[in-house]
Enzyme design. Sequence first.
Site, PDB file in Angstrom:
ATOM      1  N   CYS A  32       0.889  -1.164   0.163  1.00  0.00           N
ATOM      2  CA  CYS A  32      -0.067   0.006  -0.019  1.00  0.00           C
ATOM      3  C   CYS A  32       0.899   1.207   0.029  1.00  0.00           C
ATOM      4  O   CYS A  32       1.866   1.204   0.864  1.00  0.00           O
ATOM      5  CB  CYS A  32      -0.832   0.060   1.192  1.00  0.00           C
ATOM      6  SG  CYS A  32      -1.988   1.459   1.215  1.00  0.00           S
ATOM      7  N   HIS A  87      -9.267  -2.916  -2.949  1.00  0.00           N
ATOM      8  CA  HIS A  87      -8.034  -2.412  -2.277  1.00  0.00           C
ATOM      9  C   HIS A  87      -8.481  -0.727  -1.940  1.00  0.00           C
ATOM     10  O   HIS A  87      -8.396  -0.342  -1.022  1.00  0.00           O
ATOM     11  CB  HIS A  87      -6.866  -2.800  -2.591  1.00  0.00           C
ATOM     12  CG  HIS A  87      -5.534  -1.869  -2.043  1.00  0.00           C
ATOM     13  ND1 HIS A  87      -4.657  -2.695  -1.553  1.00  0.00           N
ATOM     14  CD2 HIS A  87      -5.424  -0.574  -1.556  1.00  0.00           C
ATOM     15  CE1 HIS A  87      -4.041  -1.999  -0.827  1.00  0.00           C
ATOM     16  NE2 HIS A  87      -4.311  -0.533  -1.137  1.00  0.00           N
ATOM     17  N   GLU A  88      -8.971  -0.270  -3.214  1.00  0.00           N
ATOM     18  CA  GLU A  88      -9.190   1.259  -3.065  1.00  0.00           C
ATOM     19  C   GLU A  88     -10.398   1.451  -2.096  1.00  0.00           C
ATOM     20  O   GLU A  88     -10.733   2.191  -1.403  1.00  0.00           O
ATOM     21  CB  GLU A  88      -9.141   2.036  -4.194  1.00  0.00           C
ATOM     22  CG  GLU A  88      -7.930   1.680  -5.176  1.00  0.00           C
ATOM     23  CD  GLU A  88      -6.833   2.032  -4.228  1.00  0.00           C
ATOM     24  OE1 GLU A  88      -6.667   3.059  -3.292  1.00  0.00           O
ATOM     25  OE2 GLU A  88      -5.836   1.472  -4.510  1.00  0.00           O
ATOM     26  N   HIS A  93     -10.046   1.348   1.420  1.00  0.00           N
ATOM     27  CA  HIS A  93      -9.820   2.673   2.296  1.00  0.00           C
ATOM     28  C   HIS A  93     -10.898   3.660   2.344  1.00  0.00           C
ATOM     29  O   HIS A  93     -10.920   4.283   3.365  1.00  0.00           O
ATOM     30  CB  HIS A  93      -8.713   3.318   0.845  1.00  0.00           C
ATOM     31  CG  HIS A  93      -7.482   2.739   1.205  1.00  0.00           C
ATOM     32  ND1 HIS A  93      -6.772   2.697   2.211  1.00  0.00           N
ATOM     33  CD2 HIS A  93      -6.683   2.296   0.032  1.00  0.00           C
ATOM     34  CE1 HIS A  93      -5.271   2.222   2.080  1.00  0.00           C
ATOM     35  NE2 HIS A  93      -5.561   1.941   0.510  1.00  0.00           N
TER      36      HIS A  93
HETATM   37  C1  UDB Z   1       0.035   0.194  -5.470  1.00  0.00           C
HETATM   38  N1  UDB Z   1       1.698  -0.501  -6.720  1.00  0.00           N
HETATM   39  O1  UDB Z   1      -0.108   1.324  -6.139  1.00  0.00           O
HETATM   40  F1  UDB Z   1       1.547  -5.147 -11.458  1.00  0.00           F
HETATM   41  F2  UDB Z   1       3.905  -1.385 -13.197  1.00  0.00           F
HETATM   42  C2  UDB Z   1       1.084  -0.902  -5.377  1.00  0.00           C
HETATM   43  C3  UDB Z   1       2.508  -0.248  -4.458  1.00  0.00           C
HETATM   44  C4  UDB Z   1       1.909  -0.147  -2.942  1.00  0.00           C
HETATM   45  C5  UDB Z   1       3.404  -1.237  -4.591  1.00  0.00           C
HETATM   46  C6  UDB Z   1       2.754   1.296  -4.896  1.00  0.00           C
HETATM   47  C7  UDB Z   1       1.613  -1.631  -7.572  1.00  0.00           C
HETATM   48  O2  UDB Z   1       1.185  -2.488  -7.128  1.00  0.00           O
HETATM   49  N2  UDB Z   1       2.335  -1.268  -8.822  1.00  0.00           N
HETATM   50  C8  UDB Z   1       2.437  -1.996  -9.792  1.00  0.00           C
HETATM   51  C9  UDB Z   1       1.893  -3.296 -10.016  1.00  0.00           C
HETATM   52  C10 UDB Z   1       1.960  -3.939 -11.288  1.00  0.00           C
HETATM   53  C11 UDB Z   1       2.775  -3.380 -12.159  1.00  0.00           C
HETATM   54  C12 UDB Z   1       3.198  -2.036 -12.028  1.00  0.00           C
HETATM   55  C13 UDB Z   1       2.900  -1.510 -10.898  1.00  0.00           C
HETATM   56  N3  UDB Z   1      -1.304  -0.161  -4.532  1.00  0.00           N
HETATM   57  C14 UDB Z   1      -2.325   0.991  -4.616  1.00  0.00           C
HETATM   58  C15 UDB Z   1      -2.542   1.575  -3.150  1.00  0.00           C
HETATM   59  O3  UDB Z   1      -1.756   1.284  -2.190  1.00  0.00           O
HETATM   60  N4  UDB Z   1      -3.820   2.210  -2.975  1.00  0.00           N
HETATM   61  O4  UDB Z   1      -4.227   2.381  -2.017  1.00  0.00           O
HETATM   62  C16 UDB Z   1      -1.163  -1.366  -3.907  1.00  0.00           C
HETATM   63  C17 UDB Z   1      -2.100  -2.367  -4.601  1.00  0.00           C
HETATM   64  C18 UDB Z   1      -2.040  -3.723  -4.207  1.00  0.00           C
HETATM   65  C19 UDB Z   1      -3.071  -4.608  -4.428  1.00  0.00           C
HETATM   66  C20 UDB Z   1      -4.109  -3.482  -5.273  1.00  0.00           C
HETATM   67  C21 UDB Z   1      -3.404  -2.255  -5.280  1.00  0.00           C
HETATM   68 ZN    ZN Z   2      -3.650   1.270  -0.303  1.00  0.00          ZN
END
Ligand code: UDB
Ligand code: ZN
Length: 184
Positions: free
Chosen positions: A110, A153-154, A157
């Site tokens: 996250c 996931h969103e 939140h």
């Molecule tokens: C993310 N990013 O944005 F498959 F290019 C995650 C983080 C926490 C590692 C930054 C992510 O999964 N990036 C990603 C994945 C890929 C290819 C790529 C980039 N989140 C969103 C968040 O924290 N929202 O509140 C966490 C994800 C975990 C599962 C769904 C969202």
């Molecule tokens: Zn998150």
Amino acid sequence: MITMKDIVREGHPVLTQVAKEVKLPLKDDDKKTLEEMLQFLKNSQDEELSEKYELRAGVGLAAPQLGISKRMMAVHFQDFDENQYSYGLINPKIVSHSIAQTYLSSGEGCLSVDREVPGYVPRYHKITIKATNLEGNEVKLKLKGYAAIVFQHELDHLNGVMFYDRINKQDPFTIPENAKACDQ
Ligand code: UDB
Ligand code: ZN
């Protein structure tokens, strides 16, 4: 421009609160916030900008993560099948879901959590979402697999739920009931 310093981290009470419904039509400042959230995700996936501003590559962001307790979220990613998902959404709601579950085989992280939390996070395999988009139109989205995981996931939140709240404390790597792994 939103950077990592604007993102609140675990321990901040806003992340455990149920966010408030947004009254429509969308006010200018709420619209601007949501547009900036979507832009942050785009910037964070841009090699040059992410390096320059030290952004983690984000696929989704919810308003409470900016300290704003309102039901707004942005997503920007493509799934395994190259389907593009790029939305700013207001008052999103799951209107139906599968019984079958899924989980990311690599676990979840996250943007608001600066540590690794091991374990599987059970999610519905398929969901249907209704929301209002940035243009003010009602949208209905059918999502499955990785896309369904990101949206849930969103949505969590907006309800004050963190991904690790859903990990089995006795055995973090128990396979959730009737679940298929998602390997994206
Ligand atoms: C993310 N990013 O944005 F498959 F290019 C995650 C983080 C926490 C590692 C930054 C992510 O999964 N990036 C990603 C994945 C890929 C290819 C790529 C980039 N989140 C969103 C968040 O924290 N929202 O509140 C966490 C994800 C975990 C599962 C769904 C969202
Ligand atoms: Zn998150």
